[in-house]
Design an enzyme around this catalytic site. Structure first.
Site, PDB file in Angstrom:
ATOM      1  N   ASP A  16       3.950 -23.369  26.766  1.00 60.79           N
ATOM      2  CA  ASP A  16       3.406 -22.686  25.621  1.00 60.79           C
ATOM      3  C   ASP A  16       2.135 -23.948  25.049  1.00 60.79           C
ATOM      4  O   ASP A  16       2.647 -25.087  24.875  1.00 60.79           O
ATOM      5  CB  ASP A  16       4.649 -22.883  24.555  1.00 60.79           C
ATOM      6  CG  ASP A  16       4.008 -22.501  23.267  1.00 60.79           C
ATOM      7  OD1 ASP A  16       3.801 -20.988  23.128  1.00 60.79           O
ATOM      8  OD2 ASP A  16       4.264 -23.212  22.281  1.00 60.79           O
ATOM      9  N   ASP A 115      -1.614 -17.924  24.533  1.00 61.80           N
ATOM     10  CA  ASP A 115      -1.071 -19.352  24.508  1.00 61.80           C
ATOM     11  C   ASP A 115       0.097 -19.521  25.219  1.00 61.80           C
ATOM     12  O   ASP A 115       0.969 -20.731  25.078  1.00 61.80           O
ATOM     13  CB  ASP A 115      -0.909 -19.556  23.096  1.00 61.80           C
ATOM     14  CG  ASP A 115       0.223 -18.762  22.366  1.00 61.80           C
ATOM     15  OD1 ASP A 115       0.535 -17.922  22.817  1.00 61.80           O
ATOM     16  OD2 ASP A 115       0.253 -19.381  21.131  1.00 61.80           O
ATOM     17  N   GLU A 116       0.718 -18.828  25.929  1.00 60.36           N
ATOM     18  CA  GLU A 116       1.895 -18.879  26.609  1.00 60.36           C
ATOM     19  C   GLU A 116       1.904 -18.322  28.110  1.00 60.36           C
ATOM     20  O   GLU A 116       1.492 -17.052  28.142  1.00 60.36           O
ATOM     21  CB  GLU A 116       2.975 -18.262  26.095  1.00 60.36           C
ATOM     22  CG  GLU A 116       4.311 -18.701  26.428  1.00 60.36           C
ATOM     23  CD  GLU A 116       5.459 -18.482  25.301  1.00 60.36           C
ATOM     24  OE1 GLU A 116       5.359 -18.860  24.205  1.00 60.36           O
ATOM     25  OE2 GLU A 116       6.456 -17.519  25.618  1.00 60.36           O
TER      26      GLU A 116
END
Length: 419
Positions: A16, A115-116
């Site tokens: 993350d 974002d992950e």
């Protein structure tokens, strides 16, 4: 009881990017993402604009986080308020995914969001070392190449890697959870909404059964959970034991997939006709998302949020129909019925449409009383293909050209914000 000796023990990393939008903006300004005060907000002209992201120091020192309002941001010269650069964020995200390719093949990467990501590192220890060493290498490489901070959760499956990330690594940097850690680390979790996959509404329903911690959920009667929640009850039970058989590349918790669209309107909507136009546009968007996965749904939900000028509040209602659908006008008609039944005439500022109770759309039961149904379904797929080829604004409904329509404005945005 679950016999963990019979379950697969993979090596999964869940990576993350910390406060991704704010961190990218800080780097573009030449600032340290972890030490600077950065707020990303869409429309600086409106004090009510929603904060899309804030740097870790903004959250810690000023309590400003995603979802805060611009008027809540203190007047402090150290604070940088910037506009989103969605196209840049997406480019950086793509480059970070390329970096993962240096460690594992593409098939071992599951991009969960901008974002992950999850990556499966089984078999790579001969080249890169053990799981912890690989996690450190990736974290250091991201920091060296992009100057961006990240946190990494590790586990024997995607669920435990995600839980290790959310509940420990976001504070410590890197964390590993095994099956043996479940009683000690997962079961004490309370309130239930801290557990990934359990929202406030579901938490309330579980509380109604006397379940307030993950440990209580793990020891609840499985038959009763299935009777109450269907397949979701089965998943909730086994997830409380840390069990997840999802494979990299497949979405986690298949049975809980839903398609939804939420929109905070650019202004207050007072006319019913304008509100209906936006509901139609959002019904189209939700139906399109379902069609893109060849899925259809039986439960349609509509959420309406009233303006703060009218003391806020709103309603969220659902209706389950007999036949699954991904036909736009079917979704719209259900939403319209919910709207007429529950709308009290106040000014509207937020609209939410979703479709759940999802099944495959690979087949369709024909109806003697609706001989055009097959054509309506095909029309939706045809419209999607045109939009995919020529752009989302190439084919719009007439409602989008009315005063209240928002689709033409949203077509110019990336991820709902300025490119």
């Amino acid at each position: 009881m679950v016999d963990y000796s019979k379950l697969p023990r993979q090596h999964i990393l869940c990576i993350d990017m910390k406060s991704f939008y704010a961190s990218c903006s800080a780097v573009m300004l030449g600032l340290d993402p972890l030490e600077s005060y950065v707020v990303v907000a869409g429309d600086h002209g409106r004090q009510g604009s929603v904060v899309l992201a804030s740097s870790p120091r903004m959250k810690k020192d000023f309590g400003i986080k995603t979802g805060s309002r611009l008027f809540e941001v203190p007047d402090d010269p150290r604070i940088h308020i910037v506009e989103p650069k969605m196209a840049t964020y997406l480019r950086v995200s793509t480059e970070i995914t390329r970096l993962f390719h240096c460690y594992v093949p593409k098939e071992a990467i599951h991009v969960y969001s901008v974002d992950e990501s999850f990556i499966q590192i089984d078999g790579t220890h001969y080249i890169w070392g053990d799981a912890y060493t690989i996690a450190e290498k990736i974290r250091d490489e991201i920091e060296r190449q992009f100057q961006l901070p990240c946190a990494i959760g590790m586990g024997p499956n995607m669920l435990l890697a995600k839980l290790a990330l959310d509940l420990e690594a976001k504070k410590s940097g890197i964390a590993y959870w095994s099956y043996e850690d479940v009683p000690k680390k997962l079961w004490p979790i309370s309130p239930l909404s801290r557990m990934w996959g359990i929202g406030k509404r579901l938490e309330k329903r579980l509380n109604g059964l006397g379940i307030f911690s993950v440990g209580q959920l793990a020891h609840y009667d499985l038959t009763k959970l299935e009777a109450k929640f269907g397949i979701m009850g089965n998943q909730l039970y086994y997830h409380a034991w840390g069990v997840d058989l999802s494979e990299i590349g497949a979405p986690i918790m298949d049975g809980q997939i839903s398609f939804s669209k939420s929109q905070i309107l650019l202004r207050d909507y007072k006319k019913e006709e304008e509100i209906r136009h936006v509901i139609l546009e959002m019904s189209e968007e939700v139906a399109r998302r379902a069609r893109s996965h060849h899925m259809a749904g039986r439960t349609i939900s509509l959420g309406i949020g009233y303006s703060h000028e009218e003391m806020g509040g709103g309603f969220y209602r659902s209706k389950t129909i007999e036949k699954p659908t991904n036909i736009t006008m079917d979704v719209y008609r259900v939403c319209l019925a919910l709207f007429h039944n529950h709308y009290d005439g106040r000014t509207v500022r937020q609209i939410y449409v979703s479709m759940s109770n999802i099944v495959s759309d690979r087949w369709m039961q024909l109806d003697l009383f609706d001989l055009e149904r097959w054509k309506k379904r095909e029309l939706g797929y045809t419209m999607d293909r045109i939009r995919h080829r020529f752009g989302s604004a190439s084919l719009l409904r007439a409602a989008s050209y009315m005063e209240g329509g928002t689709a033409r404005i949203r077509a110019k945005l990336v991820g709902g914000h300025k490119a």
